[in-house]
Scaffold this motif. Structure first.
Motif, mmCIF file in Angstrom:
data_model
loop_
_atom_site.group_PDB
_atom_site.id
_atom_site.type_symbol
_atom_site.label_atom_id
_atom_site.label_comp_id
_atom_site.label_asym_id
_atom_site.label_seq_id
_atom_site.Cartn_x
_atom_site.Cartn_y
_atom_site.Cartn_z
ATOM 1 N N GLU A 1 40.262 45.844 48.576
ATOM 2 C CA GLU A 1 41.490 45.606 49.323
ATOM 3 C C GLU A 1 42.035 46.870 49.968
ATOM 4 N N TYR B 1 41.462 28.887 50.193
ATOM 5 C CA TYR B 1 41.950 30.264 50.139
ATOM 6 C C TYR B 1 43.459 30.315 50.366
ATOM 7 N N THR C 1 39.976 36.191 45.702
ATOM 8 C CA THR C 1 39.121 37.288 46.170
ATOM 9 C C THR C 1 37.701 36.804 46.400
ATOM 10 N N LEU C 2 37.180 35.957 45.512
ATOM 11 C CA LEU C 2 35.837 35.403 45.689
ATOM 12 C C LEU C 2 35.766 34.522 46.931
ATOM 13 N N GLY D 1 36.054 40.326 42.568
ATOM 14 C CA GLY D 1 36.499 39.041 42.030
ATOM 15 C C GLY D 1 35.881 38.733 40.679
ATOM 16 N N ASN E 1 44.048 35.337 41.475
ATOM 17 C CA ASN E 1 43.692 36.433 42.366
ATOM 18 C C ASN E 1 42.175 36.623 42.398
ATOM 19 N N GLY E 2 41.530 36.523 41.230
ATOM 20 C CA GLY E 2 40.076 36.636 41.190
ATOM 21 C C GLY E 2 39.404 35.546 42.002
ATOM 22 N N ILE E 3 39.896 34.311 41.868
ATOM 23 C CA ILE E 3 39.340 33.186 42.629
ATOM 24 C C ILE E 3 39.568 33.390 44.122
ATOM 25 N N TYR F 1 46.197 36.879 37.598
ATOM 26 C CA TYR F 1 44.896 37.559 37.636
ATOM 27 C C TYR F 1 43.769 36.562 37.898
ATOM 28 N N LEU G 1 37.851 38.544 36.965
ATOM 29 C CA LEU G 1 37.833 37.358 36.112
ATOM 30 C C LEU G 1 37.277 37.679 34.725
ATOM 31 N N GLY H 1 38.264 45.378 42.798
ATOM 32 C CA GLY H 1 39.009 44.578 43.763
ATOM 33 C C GLY H 1 40.003 45.422 44.545
ATOM 34 N N GLY I 1 33.840 42.765 47.631
ATOM 35 C CA GLY I 1 34.819 41.740 47.292
ATOM 36 C C GLY I 1 34.307 40.804 46.210
#
Length: 239
Positions: A209, A85, A150-151, A175, A146-148, A143, A179, A205, A171
Protein backbone atom coordinates in the motif's frame (compact mmCIF):
# COMPACT_ATOMS: atom_id res chain seq x y z
CA UNK A 1 -5.41 14.90 -18.66
CA UNK A 2 -7.05 11.55 -19.39
CA UNK A 3 -9.77 10.43 -16.94
CA UNK A 4 -7.86 7.24 -16.15
CA UNK A 5 -4.80 9.29 -15.23
CA UNK A 6 -6.98 11.34 -12.89
CA UNK A 7 -8.34 8.14 -11.36
CA UNK A 8 -4.80 6.87 -10.76
CA UNK A 9 -3.88 10.12 -9.00
CA UNK A 10 -7.02 10.05 -6.82
CA UNK A 11 -6.41 6.41 -5.85
CA UNK A 12 -2.76 7.16 -5.09
CA UNK A 13 -3.70 10.10 -2.86
CA UNK A 14 -6.36 8.03 -1.06
CA UNK A 15 -3.86 5.22 -0.40
CA UNK A 16 -1.32 7.67 1.01
CA UNK A 17 -4.04 9.28 3.12
CA UNK A 18 -5.00 5.84 4.46
CA UNK A 19 -1.38 5.01 5.28
CA UNK A 20 -0.72 8.33 7.02
CA UNK A 21 -3.91 8.17 9.10
CA UNK A 22 -3.25 4.52 10.03
CA UNK A 23 0.20 5.43 11.32
CA UNK A 24 -1.16 8.51 13.10
CA UNK A 25 -3.89 6.50 14.83
CA UNK A 26 -1.43 3.83 15.98
CA UNK A 27 1.00 6.47 17.28
CA UNK A 28 -1.82 8.30 19.09
CA UNK A 29 -3.36 5.23 20.70
CA UNK A 30 -0.49 2.76 20.76
CA UNK A 31 0.69 3.59 24.28
CA UNK A 32 -2.78 4.23 25.69
CA UNK A 33 -4.90 1.21 24.79
CA UNK A 34 -2.55 -1.31 26.36
CA UNK A 35 -2.93 -2.94 29.77
CA UNK A 36 -3.05 -2.11 32.60
CA UNK A 37 -4.97 0.99 33.76
CA UNK A 38 -6.84 1.70 30.52
CA UNK A 39 -9.20 4.20 32.12
CA UNK A 40 -6.47 6.22 33.79
CA UNK A 41 -4.39 6.38 30.60
CA UNK A 42 -7.35 7.32 28.41
CA UNK A 43 -8.47 10.04 30.80
CA UNK A 44 -4.97 11.54 30.95
CA UNK A 45 -4.54 11.55 27.16
CA UNK A 46 -7.88 12.69 25.82
CA UNK A 47 -6.38 14.71 22.94
CA UNK A 48 -4.54 11.65 21.68
CA UNK A 49 -7.73 9.61 21.91
CA UNK A 50 -9.65 12.15 19.85
CA UNK A 51 -6.87 12.37 17.26
CA UNK A 52 -6.73 8.58 17.05
CA UNK A 53 -10.50 8.26 16.62
CA UNK A 54 -10.58 10.98 13.94
CA UNK A 55 -7.67 9.30 12.14
CA UNK A 56 -9.55 6.00 12.11
CA UNK A 57 -12.59 7.74 10.60
CA UNK A 58 -10.53 9.33 7.81
CA UNK A 59 -8.83 5.97 7.23
CA UNK A 60 -12.21 4.25 6.84
CA UNK A 61 -13.43 6.88 4.34
CA UNK A 62 -10.19 6.70 2.35
CA UNK A 63 -10.29 2.90 2.04
CA UNK A 64 -13.92 2.90 0.95
CA UNK A 65 -13.12 5.71 -1.49
CA UNK A 66 -10.37 3.63 -3.15
CA UNK A 67 -12.77 0.79 -3.92
CA UNK A 68 -15.51 3.12 -5.18
CA UNK A 69 -13.15 5.08 -7.44
CA UNK A 70 -11.61 1.88 -8.84
CA UNK A 71 -14.95 0.16 -9.45
CA UNK A 72 -15.57 1.56 -12.97
CA UNK A 73 -12.21 0.16 -14.10
CA UNK A 74 -12.34 -3.15 -12.25
CA UNK A 75 -15.89 -3.97 -13.35
CA UNK A 76 -14.63 -4.16 -16.94
CA UNK A 77 -12.36 -6.98 -15.81
CA UNK A 78 -14.64 -8.79 -13.36
CA UNK A 79 -17.79 -7.03 -12.16
CA UNK A 80 -18.58 -9.55 -9.42
CA UNK A 81 -15.13 -9.26 -7.82
CA UNK A 82 -15.19 -5.49 -8.28
CA UNK A 83 -18.46 -5.36 -6.33
CA UNK A 84 -16.96 -7.71 -3.77
CA UNK A 85 -14.01 -5.37 -3.32
CA UNK A 86 -16.33 -2.38 -2.80
CA UNK A 87 -18.42 -4.39 -0.36
CA UNK A 88 -15.36 -5.53 1.61
CA UNK A 89 -14.10 -1.96 1.98
CA UNK A 90 -17.53 -0.72 3.08
CA UNK A 91 -17.78 -3.50 5.69
CA UNK A 92 -14.27 -2.59 6.84
CA UNK A 93 -15.36 1.03 7.18
CA UNK A 94 -18.37 0.05 9.29
CA UNK A 95 -16.11 -1.99 11.56
CA UNK A 96 -13.82 1.00 11.94
CA UNK A 97 -16.83 3.04 13.06
CA UNK A 98 -17.67 0.39 15.67
CA UNK A 99 -14.07 0.47 16.93
CA UNK A 100 -14.20 4.28 17.06
CA UNK A 101 -17.41 4.20 19.10
CA UNK A 102 -15.84 1.70 21.52
CA UNK A 103 -12.79 3.95 21.95
CA UNK A 104 -14.86 7.12 22.44
CA UNK A 105 -17.18 5.33 24.88
CA UNK A 106 -14.11 4.18 26.80
CA UNK A 107 -12.96 7.80 26.87
CA UNK A 108 -16.33 8.92 28.29
CA UNK A 109 -16.18 6.14 30.86
CA UNK A 110 -12.67 7.20 31.85
CA UNK A 111 -13.89 10.74 32.58
CA UNK A 112 -16.60 9.36 34.86
CA UNK A 113 -14.08 7.03 36.49
CA UNK A 114 -11.73 9.89 37.35
CA UNK A 115 -14.59 12.10 38.59
CA UNK A 116 -16.22 9.40 40.72
CA UNK A 117 -13.04 7.92 42.16
CA UNK A 118 -12.70 4.32 43.27
CA UNK A 119 -16.00 3.88 45.12
CA UNK A 120 -17.55 2.04 42.18
CA UNK A 121 -14.32 0.70 40.72
CA UNK A 122 -15.69 -2.78 40.07
CA UNK A 123 -18.52 -1.56 37.81
CA UNK A 124 -16.14 0.72 35.92
CA UNK A 125 -13.65 -2.07 35.37
CA UNK A 126 -16.44 -4.35 34.15
CA UNK A 127 -17.52 -1.81 31.53
CA UNK A 128 -13.86 -1.24 30.67
CA UNK A 129 -13.39 -4.95 30.00
CA UNK A 130 -16.49 -5.04 27.79
CA UNK A 131 -15.37 -2.04 25.71
CA UNK A 132 -11.82 -3.31 25.34
CA UNK A 133 -13.17 -6.69 24.30
CA UNK A 134 -15.47 -5.05 21.74
CA UNK A 135 -12.58 -3.02 20.40
CA UNK A 136 -10.28 -6.05 20.16
CA UNK A 137 -12.82 -8.30 18.44
CA UNK A 138 -13.78 -5.51 16.06
CA UNK A 139 -10.14 -4.94 15.22
CA UNK A 140 -9.73 -8.67 14.61
CA UNK A 141 -12.55 -8.52 12.07
CA UNK A 142 -10.99 -5.42 10.50
CA UNK A 143 -7.77 -7.36 9.92
CA UNK A 144 -9.66 -10.28 8.37
CA UNK A 145 -11.71 -8.06 6.05
CA UNK A 146 -8.63 -6.01 5.17
CA UNK A 147 -6.77 -9.21 4.24
CA UNK A 148 -9.66 -10.31 2.01
CA UNK A 149 -9.92 -6.85 0.43
CA UNK A 150 -6.17 -6.83 -0.25
CA UNK A 151 -6.39 -10.23 -1.97
CA UNK A 152 -9.30 -9.03 -4.11
CA UNK A 153 -7.43 -5.87 -5.07
CA UNK A 154 -4.24 -7.80 -5.85
CA UNK A 155 -6.16 -10.29 -8.01
CA UNK A 156 -7.95 -7.56 -9.97
CA UNK A 157 -4.69 -5.69 -10.50
CA UNK A 158 -2.92 -8.89 -11.53
CA UNK A 159 -5.58 -9.90 -14.04
CA UNK A 160 -6.01 -6.43 -15.54
CA UNK A 161 -2.22 -5.76 -15.72
CA UNK A 162 -2.83 -2.06 -15.15
CA UNK A 163 0.16 -2.01 -12.78
CA UNK A 164 3.33 -4.15 -12.94
CA UNK A 165 2.59 -7.69 -11.82
CA UNK A 166 5.32 -7.73 -9.14
CA UNK A 167 3.28 -5.07 -7.31
CA UNK A 168 0.19 -7.28 -7.54
CA UNK A 169 2.18 -10.28 -6.27
CA UNK A 170 3.30 -8.20 -3.28
CA UNK A 171 -0.39 -7.51 -2.64
CA UNK A 172 -1.12 -11.26 -2.68
CA UNK A 173 1.70 -11.84 -0.19
CA UNK A 174 0.43 -8.99 2.00
CA UNK A 175 -3.12 -10.35 2.08
CA UNK A 176 -2.07 -13.92 2.85
CA UNK A 177 0.43 -12.89 5.55
CA UNK A 178 -2.16 -10.62 7.18
CA UNK A 179 -4.74 -13.39 7.35
CA UNK A 180 -2.23 -15.92 8.69
CA UNK A 181 -0.81 -13.40 11.15
CA UNK A 182 -4.30 -12.55 12.37
CA UNK A 183 -5.03 -16.23 12.99
CA UNK A 184 -1.78 -16.64 14.93
CA UNK A 185 -2.39 -13.43 16.89
CA UNK A 186 -5.84 -14.68 17.87
CA UNK A 187 -4.27 -17.90 19.13
CA UNK A 188 -1.39 -16.38 21.09
CA UNK A 189 -2.28 -12.74 21.86
CA UNK A 190 -5.76 -13.14 23.37
CA UNK A 191 -7.49 -11.57 20.36
CA UNK A 192 -5.53 -8.29 20.50
CA UNK A 193 -4.06 -8.21 16.98
CA UNK A 194 -2.49 -4.80 17.51
CA UNK A 195 0.48 -6.31 19.32
CA UNK A 196 3.27 -8.78 18.53
CA UNK A 197 2.48 -11.12 15.63
CA UNK A 198 -0.52 -9.06 14.55
CA UNK A 199 1.58 -5.94 14.06
CA UNK A 200 4.28 -7.83 12.13
CA UNK A 201 1.63 -9.29 9.83
CA UNK A 202 0.74 -5.86 8.43
CA UNK A 203 4.27 -5.18 7.13
CA UNK A 204 4.02 -6.85 3.65
CA UNK A 205 0.60 -5.34 3.05
CA UNK A 206 1.91 -1.99 4.26
CA UNK A 207 4.71 -2.13 1.68
CA UNK A 208 2.16 -2.95 -1.01
CA UNK A 209 0.00 0.00 0.00
CA UNK A 210 3.06 2.25 -0.09
CA UNK A 211 4.59 1.11 -3.39
CA UNK A 212 1.26 0.97 -5.27
CA UNK A 213 0.25 4.63 -4.71
CA UNK A 214 3.76 5.86 -5.52
CA UNK A 215 3.58 3.98 -8.82
CA UNK A 216 0.10 5.33 -9.55
CA UNK A 217 1.14 8.92 -8.85
CA UNK A 218 4.28 8.67 -10.97
CA UNK A 219 3.24 6.32 -13.79
CA UNK A 220 -0.51 5.94 -13.67
CA UNK A 221 -2.32 2.91 -15.10
CA UNK A 222 -0.91 0.83 -17.94
CA UNK A 223 -4.10 0.27 -19.91
CA UNK A 224 -2.29 -1.52 -22.74
CA UNK A 225 -2.36 -4.74 -20.74
CA UNK A 226 -6.08 -4.60 -20.05
CA UNK A 227 -8.39 -7.24 -21.42
CA UNK A 228 -9.00 -6.61 -25.11
CA UNK A 229 -11.92 -4.27 -25.70
CA UNK A 230 -12.62 -3.75 -21.99
CA UNK A 231 -11.15 -0.28 -21.74
CA UNK A 232 -10.59 2.30 -24.40
CA UNK A 233 -6.96 3.34 -24.37
CA UNK A 234 -7.16 6.04 -27.02
CA UNK A 235 -5.40 9.25 -26.11
CA UNK A 236 -4.18 7.88 -22.79
CA UNK A 237 -1.45 10.06 -21.39
CA UNK A 238 1.38 8.11 -19.80
CA UNK A 239 3.30 10.19 -17.30
Amino acid sequence: MNSYRKTAIVVGVLFITATVTAILSLVSLGTILVPPDYLTKVSANENQVIIGALSFFILAVALAGIAIVMYPIFKKQNEALALGYVGARIVEGVLFIVAILAILTLWTLSQEFVTTGNEEAYSFLTFEAVLIGLRNWTWLLVYIINGIATLLLAYLLYQSKIVPRPISVLGFIGGVVLLLGTALAMMFSHVDVNQGIGMLAVVPGGLFELILPIWLLVKGFDLSGFKSGSVKTDNYEAV
